[in-house]
Design a protein around this motif. Structure first.
Motif, PDB file in Angstrom:
ATOM      1  N   MET A  46       0.853  -1.156   0.000  1.00 48.74           N
ATOM      2  CA  MET A  46       0.000   0.000   0.000  1.00 48.74           C
ATOM      3  C   MET A  46       0.902   1.223   0.000  1.00 48.74           C
ATOM      4  N   ARG A  47       0.524   2.231  -0.764  1.00 50.70           N
ATOM      5  CA  ARG A  47       1.275   3.485  -0.813  1.00 50.70           C
ATOM      6  C   ARG A  47       0.308   4.621  -0.515  1.00 50.70           C
TER       7      ARG A  47
ATOM      8  N   SER B 159      -1.244  13.815  -5.521  1.00 46.78           N
ATOM      9  CA  SER B 159      -2.292  12.976  -6.094  1.00 46.78           C
ATOM     10  C   SER B 159      -1.820  11.908  -7.062  1.00 46.78           C
ATOM     11  N   GLY B 160      -0.622  12.023  -7.672  1.00 52.77           N
ATOM     12  CA  GLY B 160      -0.198  11.021  -8.636  1.00 52.77           C
ATOM     13  C   GLY B 160      -1.240  10.868  -9.728  1.00 52.77           C
ATOM     14  N   THR B 161      -1.418   9.651 -10.250  1.00 53.23           N
ATOM     15  CA  THR B 161      -2.488   9.402 -11.218  1.00 53.23           C
ATOM     16  C   THR B 161      -3.517   8.502 -10.536  1.00 53.23           C
ATOM     17  N   THR B 162      -4.614   8.244 -11.205  1.00 53.03           N
ATOM     18  CA  THR B 162      -5.655   7.427 -10.581  1.00 53.03           C
ATOM     19  C   THR B 162      -5.186   5.999 -10.327  1.00 53.03           C
ATOM     20  N   THR B 163      -4.182   5.524 -11.067  1.00 54.50           N
ATOM     21  CA  THR B 163      -3.725   4.143 -10.885  1.00 54.50           C
ATOM     22  C   THR B 163      -2.241   4.021 -10.552  1.00 54.50           C
TER      23      THR B 163
ATOM     24  N   PRO C  55       2.677   8.725  -6.876  1.00 56.24           N
ATOM     25  CA  PRO C  55       3.841   9.519  -7.289  1.00 56.24           C
ATOM     26  C   PRO C  55       5.123   8.943  -6.700  1.00 56.24           C
ATOM     27  N   SER C  56       6.248   9.250  -7.298  1.00 54.40           N
ATOM     28  CA  SER C  56       7.519   8.809  -6.709  1.00 54.40           C
ATOM     29  C   SER C  56       7.659   9.502  -5.366  1.00 54.40           C
ATOM     30  N   GLY C  57       8.220   8.805  -4.411  1.00 50.31           N
ATOM     31  CA  GLY C  57       8.371   9.367  -3.073  1.00 50.31           C
ATOM     32  C   GLY C  57       7.182   9.125  -2.164  1.00 50.31           C
ATOM     33  N   ALA C  58       6.142   8.442  -2.667  1.00 47.91           N
ATOM     34  CA  ALA C  58       4.987   8.135  -1.819  1.00 47.91           C
ATOM     35  C   ALA C  58       5.426   7.177  -0.716  1.00 47.91           C
ATOM     36  N   SER C  59       4.836   7.322   0.456  1.00 49.72           N
ATOM     37  CA  SER C  59       5.155   6.426   1.577  1.00 49.72           C
ATOM     38  C   SER C  59       4.616   5.034   1.300  1.00 49.72           C
TER      39      SER C  59
END
Length: 118
Positions: free
Chosen positions: A1-2, A7-11, A14-18
């Motif tokens: 899970m990230r 917001s990144g994309t719907t699927t 983003p890079s750096g997400a926890s």
């Protein structure tokens, strides 16, 4: 899970997400979050060290806890042989609408607390 505040994309996060990994069940609790902040969440399944595609992104804003009430006054009175305590307080600052207040009390040195319900 990230999860992320971006917001990144719907699927795709983003890079750096926890990342929370190794979750055995179908739920988890995210902690250490910031009050009143929108978080975006993506979940994927892992089998034999192969990660499946991410879920469609979901988002939720964390609650903002109202600030501590800064002033509380208590006045003692007696009416028709009935002792009364009148409790009044100031409204705390908050970005959220305060829906109600809760008054907790205990008698003397009792270990148990009660919630006042008028």
């Amino acid at each position: 899970m990230r999860y992320s505040t971006s917001s990144g994309t719907t699927t795709e996060p983003p890079s750096g997400a926890s990342t929370q990994s190794g979750i055995a069940g179908t739920s988890t609790t995210l902690s250490g979050l910031t009050q009143g902040t929108m978080y975006y969440i993506w979940v994927s399944a892992v089998s034999s060290d192969v990660q499946g595609p991410y879920s469609i992104r979901v988002s939720e804003t964390t609650f903002e806890v109202p600030q501590r009430i800064s002033s509380v006054d208590v006045n003692r009175t007696i009416t028709e042989d009935q002792p009364l305590l009148t409790v009044a307080w100031s409204t705390p600052s908050s970005d959220r609408t305060i829906q109600h207040y809760q008054v907790d009390y205990r008698v003397g040195t009792s270990a148990s607390w009660s919630t006042w319900s008028p």
